[in-house]
Write an enzyme that holds these catalytic residues in place. Structure first.
Site, PDB file in Angstrom:
ATOM      1  N   ARG A  96       0.763  -1.153   0.008  1.00  0.00           N
ATOM      2  CA  ARG A  96      -0.035   0.154   0.126  1.00  0.00           C
ATOM      3  C   ARG A  96       0.746   1.257  -0.089  1.00  0.00           C
ATOM      4  NH1 ARG A  96      -4.608  -2.077   4.135  1.00  0.00           N
ATOM      5  NH2 ARG A  96      -6.039  -3.042   2.354  1.00  0.00           N
ATOM      6  N   GLY A 132     -12.841  -9.069  -3.062  1.00  0.00           N
ATOM      7  CA  GLY A 132     -12.920 -10.411  -2.566  1.00  0.00           C
ATOM      8  C   GLY A 132     -11.945 -11.252  -2.621  1.00  0.00           C
ATOM      9  N   LYS A 146     -20.841 -17.363  -0.688  1.00  0.00           N
ATOM     10  CA  LYS A 146     -22.261 -17.223  -0.691  1.00  0.00           C
ATOM     11  C   LYS A 146     -22.867 -16.033  -1.751  1.00  0.00           C
ATOM     12  CE  LYS A 146     -22.643 -17.560   4.310  1.00  0.00           C
ATOM     13  NZ  LYS A 146     -22.928 -16.855   5.610  1.00  0.00           N
ATOM     14  N   GLY A 202     -13.504  -4.056  -0.276  1.00  0.00           N
ATOM     15  CA  GLY A 202     -14.988  -3.413   0.068  1.00  0.00           C
ATOM     16  C   GLY A 202     -15.154  -2.334  -0.691  1.00  0.00           C
TER      17      GLY A 202
HETATM   18  P1  AMP Z   1     -15.925 -14.355  -1.144  1.00  0.00           P
HETATM   19  O1  AMP Z   1     -14.858 -13.847  -0.049  1.00  0.00           O
HETATM   20  O2  AMP Z   1     -17.073 -14.262  -1.263  1.00  0.00           O
HETATM   21  O3  AMP Z   1     -14.949 -14.239  -2.521  1.00  0.00           O
HETATM   22  O4  AMP Z   1     -15.469 -16.136  -0.879  1.00  0.00           O
HETATM   23  C1  AMP Z   1     -14.342 -16.589  -0.971  1.00  0.00           C
HETATM   24  C2  AMP Z   1     -14.560 -18.025  -0.039  1.00  0.00           C
HETATM   25  O5  AMP Z   1     -15.373 -18.862  -0.545  1.00  0.00           O
HETATM   26  C3  AMP Z   1     -13.130 -18.445   0.012  1.00  0.00           C
HETATM   27  O6  AMP Z   1     -12.612 -18.518   1.376  1.00  0.00           O
HETATM   28  C4  AMP Z   1     -13.201 -20.018  -0.326  1.00  0.00           C
HETATM   29  O7  AMP Z   1     -12.858 -20.987   0.371  1.00  0.00           O
HETATM   30  C5  AMP Z   1     -14.971 -20.320  -0.321  1.00  0.00           C
HETATM   31  N1  AMP Z   1     -15.352 -21.083  -1.418  1.00  0.00           N
HETATM   32  C6  AMP Z   1     -15.317 -21.167  -2.428  1.00  0.00           C
HETATM   33  N2  AMP Z   1     -16.020 -22.590  -3.190  1.00  0.00           N
HETATM   34  C7  AMP Z   1     -16.369 -23.037  -2.109  1.00  0.00           C
HETATM   35  C8  AMP Z   1     -17.178 -24.113  -1.952  1.00  0.00           C
HETATM   36  N3  AMP Z   1     -17.259 -25.024  -2.970  1.00  0.00           N
HETATM   37  N4  AMP Z   1     -17.653 -24.652  -0.621  1.00  0.00           N
HETATM   38  C9  AMP Z   1     -17.400 -23.879   0.482  1.00  0.00           C
HETATM   39  N5  AMP Z   1     -16.477 -22.653   0.392  1.00  0.00           N
HETATM   40  C10 AMP Z   1     -15.942 -22.338  -1.025  1.00  0.00           C
END
Ligand code: AMP
Length: 395
Positions: A35, A353, A197, A376
């Site tokens: 950064r 993300g 999610k 974010g």
């Molecule tokens: P995000 O921060 O919303 O981009 O979510 C990322 C997280 O989703 C990571 O920590 C991954 O380990 C998790 N993830 C990705 N695919 C899966 C899956 N099939 N089952 C559970 N967690 C997952």
């Protein structure tokens, strides 16, 4: 859009909001200076014009002026990176600060103490913002990581510089790069939305449906779509209450002529661990007791084909549990396809993300067009929101 290119800083004091919220180890040493490096071009341009820099930042979330959150711990690293001995003052407003600022000469840099030692910073307090504003002649915002916060130093302070405010190079380039996906994109445009999610990605999906030709849905969130369409997903991650929403997204995508690509197979495991037993399985028939943790080989091929034919690519969210080596393969395949498309002239943006972490971990950072620095803030831009820190400069 006013950037620092539009100003000559000769004999001017630039009040710059930077994001020096860097990680420190237990000895209070900087462990990752990315950064600080990112703010360097802005600072150097101002010094080369013959101006001086007053740097303001937050560090962590202090409650009571704890020493571990003092920006004095980063002075040495900042001096090394910027090639100038950075001066430091142990507050961000008050007599000592005013004195240090009045003594500041062209070519010099003064770093103020953690803004968040004052509760007024996060409250966006007007009087506090005015005290900060009095320190500089021109306000420069180069802190993308906090541009989605209406804090004193990121947003409110700009009111006091009606004609003399601008974006630094870093913030300007974040805006330009996200606009290459959301506004001036070249078709075909593909968004890869993965992660855990549906609920955390729904606003992004809704915003980008008008802007993409292909929507790849991967990762944990894909199982809510699969189950909503009647698939058996075993013990895979699911948000049951989001199934109607998933079907709604598929309908909307069809109406807007967006081709949705869901996984067709999955690497399934009998436990959430690198030591678990692993099988390859059709995504619609995962047995009970097993969970899908990565994109299977046929899915990797399907996703890669779509990505390699794209001219504009957004990568937001991994397509598997990339933190566990046995389930990182799908995400690596996606990174590789994006790298190949980029080498063939596509524009690729990685941001918002865990996809940034994945791309860096697998060494694809220099094989994509742009990796966003603000988690974010980038998410909110992709959601179509106007960020207060950006609006304050544009007004
Ligand atoms: P995000 O921060 O919303 O981009 O979510 C990322 C997280 O989703 C990571 O920590 C991954 O380990 C998790 N993830 C990705 N695919 C899966 C899956 N099939 N089952 C559970 N967690 C997952």
């Amino acid at each position: 859009m006013k950037t620092i290119k539009d100003f000559n800083f000769k004999n001017k004091k630039a009040l710059i909001r930077v994001d020096f919220n860097v990680p420190l180890n237990e000895k209070l040493e900087v462990t990752d200076a990315t950064r600080i490096e990112a703010a360097k071009p802005t600072i150097i341009k101002i010094l080369e014009d013959g101006g001086s820099c007053i740097l303001m930042s937050h560090l962590g979330r202090p409650k009571n002026r704890e020493n571990e959150f003092s920006l004095k711990h980063i002075v040495e690293t900042a001096s090394e990176i910027l090639g100038v001995k950075v001066k430091f003052v142990s507050d961000c407003i008050g007599d000592e600060v005013t004195r240090a600022v009045s003594e500041l000469k062209p070519g010099e840099i003064l770093l103020l103490e953690n803004l968040r030692y004052h509760g007024e910073e996060e409250k966006g307090d007007l009087a506090f913002s005015e005290k900060l504003a009095k320190l500089g002649d021109i306000y420069v915002n180069d802190a993308f990581g906090t541009a989605h916060r209406a804090h004193a130093s990121t947003t409110i302070v700009a009111k006091f510089f009606p004609e003399h405010k601008c974006f630094g190079y870093l913030l300007a380039s974040e805006i330009e790069n996200v606009n290459k996906v959301l506004r001036d994109s070249e078709a075909p445009v593909t968004a890869i939305i993965g992660g855990a999610k549906v609920s955390s990605k729904i606003t992004i999906i809704e915003n980008i449906l008008d802007k993409v030709d292909h929507l790849i849905i991967g990762g944990g969130m894909a199982f809510t779509f699969v189950k909503a369409q009647g698939g058996s997903i075993g013990n895979s991650l699911v948000e049951d209450d989001k199934q109607p929403l998933a079907l709604e997204i598929l309908t909307k995508a069809k109406q807007k002529n967006v081709q949705v690509h869901l996984p067709i197979d999955s690497t399934i495991a009998d436990a959430f661990s690198n030591e678990a037993n692993i099988e390859m399985c059709d995504i619609y028939s995962i047995p009970d007791g097993w969970m899908g943790l990565d994109a299977g080989p046929r899915t990797q091929e399907l996703f890669s084909d779509v990505i390699k034919k794209s001219k504009t690519i957004l990568f937001n969210g991994p397509v598997g549990v990339f933190e566990i080596p046995n389930f990182a393969i799908g995400t690596i395949a996606v990174c590789q396809a994006i790298a190949e498309a980029t080498a063939n002239g596509a524009f690729s943006l990685v941001g918002g993300g865990d996809s940034v972490a994945a791309v860096m971990q697998f060494h694809y950072g220099d094989k994509v067009s742009y990796v966003s620095t603000g988690g974010g803030a980038m998410l909110e831009m992709l959601e179509g929101k106007t960020l207060p820190g950006i609006a304050a400069i544009m007004e």
